[in-house]
Design a protein around this motif. Structure first.
Motif, mmCIF file in Angstrom:
data_model
loop_
_atom_site.group_PDB
_atom_site.id
_atom_site.type_symbol
_atom_site.label_atom_id
_atom_site.label_comp_id
_atom_site.label_asym_id
_atom_site.label_seq_id
_atom_site.Cartn_x
_atom_site.Cartn_y
_atom_site.Cartn_z
ATOM 1 N N ARG A 39 -29.166 -35.950 20.726
ATOM 2 C CA ARG A 39 -27.958 -36.284 20.349
ATOM 3 C C ARG A 39 -27.655 -35.160 19.024
ATOM 4 O O ARG A 39 -26.439 -34.967 19.305
ATOM 5 C CB ARG A 39 -28.067 -37.685 19.635
ATOM 6 C CG ARG A 39 -28.220 -38.785 20.584
ATOM 7 C CD ARG A 39 -28.511 -40.194 19.846
ATOM 8 N NE ARG A 39 -27.630 -40.540 19.192
ATOM 9 C CZ ARG A 39 -26.656 -41.324 19.172
ATOM 10 N NH1 ARG A 39 -26.559 -41.911 20.498
ATOM 11 N NH2 ARG A 39 -25.624 -41.884 18.502
ATOM 12 N N LYS A 43 -20.267 -37.632 24.250
ATOM 13 C CA LYS A 43 -21.420 -38.140 25.273
ATOM 14 C C LYS A 43 -21.025 -37.919 26.549
ATOM 15 O O LYS A 43 -22.084 -37.741 27.432
ATOM 16 C CB LYS A 43 -22.064 -39.206 24.800
ATOM 17 C CG LYS A 43 -21.215 -40.413 24.967
ATOM 18 C CD LYS A 43 -21.596 -41.931 24.733
ATOM 19 C CE LYS A 43 -20.949 -43.032 24.691
ATOM 20 N NZ LYS A 43 -21.591 -44.290 24.224
ATOM 21 N N TYR A 56 -21.699 -38.241 17.992
ATOM 22 C CA TYR A 56 -22.097 -38.315 19.885
ATOM 23 C C TYR A 56 -21.436 -38.916 20.246
ATOM 24 O O TYR A 56 -21.471 -38.695 21.653
ATOM 25 C CB TYR A 56 -23.680 -38.591 19.731
ATOM 26 C CG TYR A 56 -24.398 -38.536 21.129
ATOM 27 C CD1 TYR A 56 -24.646 -37.460 21.412
ATOM 28 C CD2 TYR A 56 -24.495 -39.839 21.679
ATOM 29 C CE1 TYR A 56 -25.034 -37.433 22.852
ATOM 30 C CE2 TYR A 56 -25.182 -39.812 22.903
ATOM 31 C CZ TYR A 56 -25.192 -38.557 23.595
ATOM 32 O OH TYR A 56 -25.971 -38.375 24.926
#
Length: 337
Positions: A241, A268, A264
């Motif tokens: 991450r 993502k 994150y």
């Protein structure tokens, strides 16, 4: 393999992580300094940046004064003061005062850049000195003011930096491997080389510093601090991450010139083009990320290659506790017997 013992220090930027305010970023920097003092870190330096959303260490001399008062053992300093933004006299006065307040604990790191974009640099100092020749003259003036040797010794109206004291903060020049490394050699100062800015071709500059070093009263032999960005964790998912957020930050830095922090969750689900992936890959060597065993291997290689006297660590992570844990793991590896 047994980890080599080496001094560790920290370079902090007052990082504005996603979801916190500028004021909270400063408070976190203070908390990290207190932790580092307890863990046995050698120095705690703060950088100088202006007009950026990610770093709020805009006045290192002010922050240094508070941090030195909140700690006991570490040296506290600037990594560094961006000299083109100021007059050499004012910088000397600021750091002489800090030396009076905290004798023997203050460092003065000097940088050639402005720590910001051109427009902001112009606002900071409309008449700022920008060329290499002018910077060299500023350095000469700064050394003169720190040592009371500036100007003509017979001048009855000679300008002195006050307060007048018998000691002065040691001078370090910040470098990415270019002219500043040679300037540090010629002046007989310590060199703080930013590996995270130039991980590929910086070694020749460090070698040139050592080969051309002229001893001074304060620094009789070359001294090298190696600046490295490290994130250390035992959690593989957290490493992934954090790497993703750092990758995005460097991608945006390349595109826009701005340092931006990301969470994150913001990225993502993103996918990158082949060109973007190439940019990300080009920046990967600038940071070291891994478990303690992996970091140990990477750092041992760097230590063998550069032979630094000290490592200056910066750590970026989405969470404050993750940053703290990274510094603790490094201390366990290098600072405990």
């Amino acid at each position: 393999m047994k980890t080599k013992k080496i001094r560790l220090s920290i370079l902090e930027h007052a990082l504005v992580r996603p979801g916190i305010t500028d004021g909270e970023a400063v408070m976190e920097t203070i908390a990290i300094a207190k932790l580092a003092d307890r863990l046995g870190y050698t120095r705690f330096w703060v950088s100088e940046h202006h007009n950026t959303d990610s770093f709020v260490s805009s006045t290192p001399e002010v922050l240094i004064a508070h941090l030195a008062g909140e700690t006991t053992n570490m040296r506290i300093g600037a990594g560094g003061v961006m000299l083109p933004n100021y007059s050499a006299l004012k910088v000397a006065e600021n750091f002489r005062m800090l030396e009076v307040l905290f004798p023997g604990r203050i460092d003065l790191g000097i940088g050639r850049a402005s720590g910001t974009d051109q427009k902001t640099a112009q606002a900071l100092n409309p008449h700022g000195k920008r060329t290499d020749e002018e910077f060299a003259e500023q350095l000469k003036d700064l050394v003169g003011y720190l040592h009371d040797t500036a100007g003509d010794q017979t001048d009855t109206e000679k300008v002195y930096a006050t307060p007048r004291i018998d000691t002065h903060p040691p001078l370090w020049l910040l470098s990415t491997g270019g002219e500043s490394a040679l300037a540090a050699a010629r002046m007989g100062t310590g060199l703080s080389f930013s590996y995270f800015m130039n991980p590929v071709s910086g070694l020749p500059g460090v070698q040139a510093y050592r080969e051309n070093f002229r001893p001074s009263a304060e620094v009789p032999e070359p001294k090298l601090i190696l600046g490295v960005v490290i994130f250390c964790s035992e959690d593989r998912d957290l490493l992934m991450r954090t790497q993703a957020t750092v990758d995005r930050t460097f991608l945006e830095l390349t595109r826009t010139g701005k340092n931006t922090s990301f969470s994150y969750d913001e990225l993502k689900d993103l996918s990158y083009t082949a060109e973007e992936q190439e940019i990300i890959a080009s920046h990967r060597p600038r940071t070291l990320s891994g478990t303690p065993d992996e970091i140990e291997q990477k750092l041992d290689q760097l230590i063998n290659e550069y032979q630094p006297d000290e490592l200056m660590i910066s750590t970026f992570a989405e969470g404050f506790e993750e940053r703290i844990k990274s510094f603790e793991l490094l201390a366990d590896m290098y600072l405990k017997s």
